[in-house]
Design an enzyme around this catalytic site. Structure first.
Site, short mmCIF file in Angstrom:
data_model
loop_
_atom_site.label_atom_id
_atom_site.label_comp_id
_atom_site.label_asym_id
_atom_site.label_seq_id
_atom_site.Cartn_x
_atom_site.Cartn_y
_atom_site.Cartn_z
N SER A 142 0.86 -1.18 0.00
CA SER A 142 0.00 0.00 0.00
C SER A 142 0.90 1.24 0.00
CB SER A 142 -0.88 0.00 1.26
OG SER A 142 -1.53 1.24 1.44
N TYR A 155 -2.65 -0.01 10.73
CA TYR A 155 -2.66 -0.43 9.33
C TYR A 155 -1.33 -0.10 8.66
CZ TYR A 155 -4.15 -0.83 4.44
OH TYR A 155 -4.26 -1.18 3.12
#
Length: 251
Positions: A142, A155
């Site tokens: 990501s 995250y």
């Protein structure tokens, strides 16, 4: 060079969203695909959609965070479907909260889903790839493998770990003819980001922050995935390819 005919790909967490788009893209490049999810109904629906488009596709329902289920599922695919030539570790989740309010239970759930699953499935598949002296593993990273945002510290930690696990896999397994790389999406329109897309303030900020001046569409990821899954990337190893419209290039 980019033809995936005769190759078989397993994509975890692929009944919807980015995982489904990547599986569809690999099938379009000629690959036979195995879809994975925990929800049997959604999985069956996704398989049906791809079969209607002419893809050769199979279903593998298992929990990517369960060591026993992963071992049994990978062995079953190898025996009953055939060799896994390509693995995309896509299964993941998001939990948002200020870090001081983030519970231990939330932390464990997120780390198991985002990091431990990559280790478990990657290791199980790699053991077969090592015997064959070839294979492609793509771990979904990501932009949060590089950048942080308020309320997603856990995250960010998980995706940073996936980035470094990808490099570690490449180092250990490269000698066996296996290429392990990461694909790092930016902000994409999916079922999980629908609320953010509809949030005019956030969407306006994001578009202004992104050099390409738009949200990503899941189809934008397909070319990069096909490249990393194909012979075109045979000397690309331990690399994270960000598909983010330029977000990681600018302050």
């Amino acid at each position: 060079m980019f033809d995936l005919s005769g190759r078989r790909a397993l994509v975890t967490g692929s009944s919807t969203g980015i995982g489904f788009a990547l599986a569809k893209g690999l099938a379009g490049a000629g690959a036979e695909v195995v879809l994975n999810a925990r929800n049997e109904a959604r999985l069956a629906e996704a398989v049906g959609r791809l079969r209607k488009e002419g893809a050769t596709v199979h279903a593998a329902r298992f929990d990517v965070t369960s060591p026993d289920e992963v071992q049994a599922a990978i062995a079953g695919i190898e025996q009953d479907v055939g060799a896994i030539d390509i693995l995309i570790n896509n299964a993941g989740m998001q939990r948002r909260a200020p870090l001081e309010q983030f519970s231990h239970e939330q932390w464990e759930e997120l780390m198991k889903t985002n990091v431990e699953s990559v280790f478990l499935v990657g290791q199980a598949v790699a053991r077969y790839m090592i015997e064959r002296k070839r294979g492609k593993i793509i771990n979904i990273c990501s932009v949060q493998s590089e950048l942080g945002r308020p309320s997603i510290a856990a995250y960010t930690a998980s995706k940073g770990a996936v980035k470094m696990l990808t490099k570690g896999m490449a180092i250990d397994w490269g000698q066996h003819g296996i290429q392990v790389n990461g694909l790092g999406p930016g902000y994409f329109k999916t079922e999980l980001t629908e609320a953010l897309v509809k949030d005019e303030k956030f969407s306006s900020w994001l578009i202004g922050r992104t050099p390409s001046r738009r949200w990503g569409d899941v189809e934008d990821l397909v070319g990069a995935a096909v490249f990393l899954a194909s012979s075109a990337s045979n000397f690309v190893n331990g690399h994270i390819l960000y598909v983010d419209g330029g977000v990681t290039a600018t302050l």
